[in-house]
Write an enzyme that holds these catalytic residues in place. Structure first.
Site, PDB file in Angstrom:
ATOM      1  N   LYS A  35      -3.051   4.150  -3.511  1.00  0.00           N
ATOM      2  CA  LYS A  35      -3.479   5.366  -4.197  1.00  0.00           C
ATOM      3  C   LYS A  35      -2.305   6.340  -4.183  1.00  0.00           C
ATOM      4  CE  LYS A  35      -7.627   6.558  -2.670  1.00  0.00           C
ATOM      5  NZ  LYS A  35      -8.593   7.287  -1.846  1.00  0.00           N
ATOM      6  N   MET A  71      -7.581   9.162   9.761  1.00  0.00           N
ATOM      7  CA  MET A  71      -8.087   9.582   8.449  1.00  0.00           C
ATOM      8  C   MET A  71      -8.853  10.901   8.559  1.00  0.00           C
ATOM      9  SD  MET A  71      -9.157   5.964   6.724  1.00  0.00           S
ATOM     10  CE  MET A  71      -9.434   5.007   8.201  1.00  0.00           C
ATOM     11  N   ASP A 127       0.830  -1.209   0.000  1.00  0.00           N
ATOM     12  CA  ASP A 127       0.000   0.000   0.000  1.00  0.00           C
ATOM     13  C   ASP A 127       0.865   1.260   0.000  1.00  0.00           C
ATOM     14  OD1 ASP A 127      -2.450  -1.211   0.081  1.00  0.00           O
ATOM     15  OD2 ASP A 127      -2.534  -1.277   2.273  1.00  0.00           O
TER      16      ASP A 127
END
Ligand code: SAM
Length: 259
Positions: A60, A174, A38
């Site tokens: 991402k 987050m 990741d």
């Protein structure tokens, strides 16, 4: 520990500093045929993979969409079914807001062996690296961890801010782009504007930056400092004690209690 063929290892890479990965995780990483990783995984760790290992980036990045969870599950199953040992390297701990359990279920559903190697979770490690204990004798007996990303798979995606306001320390993951929403929720539930708050960005890495403030001012301060994700926010008296003088910290910890 030599990784078994046809097996997926869900390995926690730790919070950022490569030195915070477990010895067992590192040993598997060094020997795996395939490493699926990741965005939050340190590039330094990937240098420990075998020279001929297949490295697959599913994170991402700027201007790039992440690979879907379904595709990641398929990748893991396909590589393991082809007889290869697979390390699935995930930031922090694989099960902490990490969708690791979904990958475990996908592997087991396909008849693929899957082993979990826990990691050092950022939730306590990043505050600790900034000198903040999430629990502390005499100061905080409870802590809660929430994600600012809500709405996935839960019937009611709103946090129970009334319940959270009764927890001594609240840790928010987050939360870089939803900080004001969470802060407003805590304030509306009665958490005082003076409540100490810390935001820590890129914790445990050379890019670590911190902002210390209060619930009433933290959003403005974080914007002013242009703090980046990944970021962890800690709300509660432990933040103030972490900045106090030794005498004040001792008084907060022990009060009238025996040392
Ligand atoms: C998708 S969650 C994954 C958490 C991970 N499984 C763990 O156990 O640490 C990602 C969030 O963790 C937090 N995080 C992870 N590593 C961090 C770091 N080094 N510094 C600050 N926050 C971090 C941030 O809130 C980030 O948005």
């Amino acid at each position: 520990m030599k990784p078994a063929r046809s097996t997926v290892y869900l390995v926690g890479a730790g919070p950022g500093d490569p030195g915070l990965m477990t010895v067992r995780g590192m040993s598997l990483l060094q020997q795996a045929d395939v490493v699926v990783y990741d965005r939050l995984v340190s590039a330094v760790l990937l240098e420990f993979a075998r020279g001929d290992a297949e490295l697959i980036d599913v994170g991402k990045g700027p201007g790039r969409k992440s690979v879907t969870q379904k595709k990641i599950n398929q990748l893991l199953v396909e590589r393991a079914t082809a007889g290869r040992s697979v390390v699935r390297l995930k930031g922090g701990d694989p099960f902490m807001f990490g969708r690791g359990f979904e990958e475990l279920v996908a592997c087991r559903g396909a008849g693929v062996d899957c082993v979990v190697i826990p990691g050092v979770a950022s939730v306590a490690a990043v505050p600790a690296a900034a000198g903040i204990p999430v629990t502390l004798r005499g100061v905080a007996r409870s802590f809660a961890v929430i994600t600012a990303k809500t709405g996935v798979g839960l019937a009611d995606s709103r946090h129970d801010y009334d319940a959270l306001s009764r927890i001594d320390t609240v840790v928010i993951l987050m939360g870089r782009h939803k900080l004001s929403t969470i802060v407003d929720g805590l304030r509306c539930a009665g958490r005082a504007d003076e409540t100490p708050v810390a935001c820590i960005s890129h914790g445990t890495t050379p890019r670590q930056r911190e902002v210390f403030s209060t619930l009433g001012k933290i959003v403005e301060r974080v914007e002013g400092a242009a703090l980046e994700a990944p970021m962890i926010t800690v709300v509660g008296e432990v933040v103030a004690v972490s900045r106090a003088t030794v005498d004040d910290a001792i008084a907060a910890i022990y009060g009238s209690l025996p040392v």
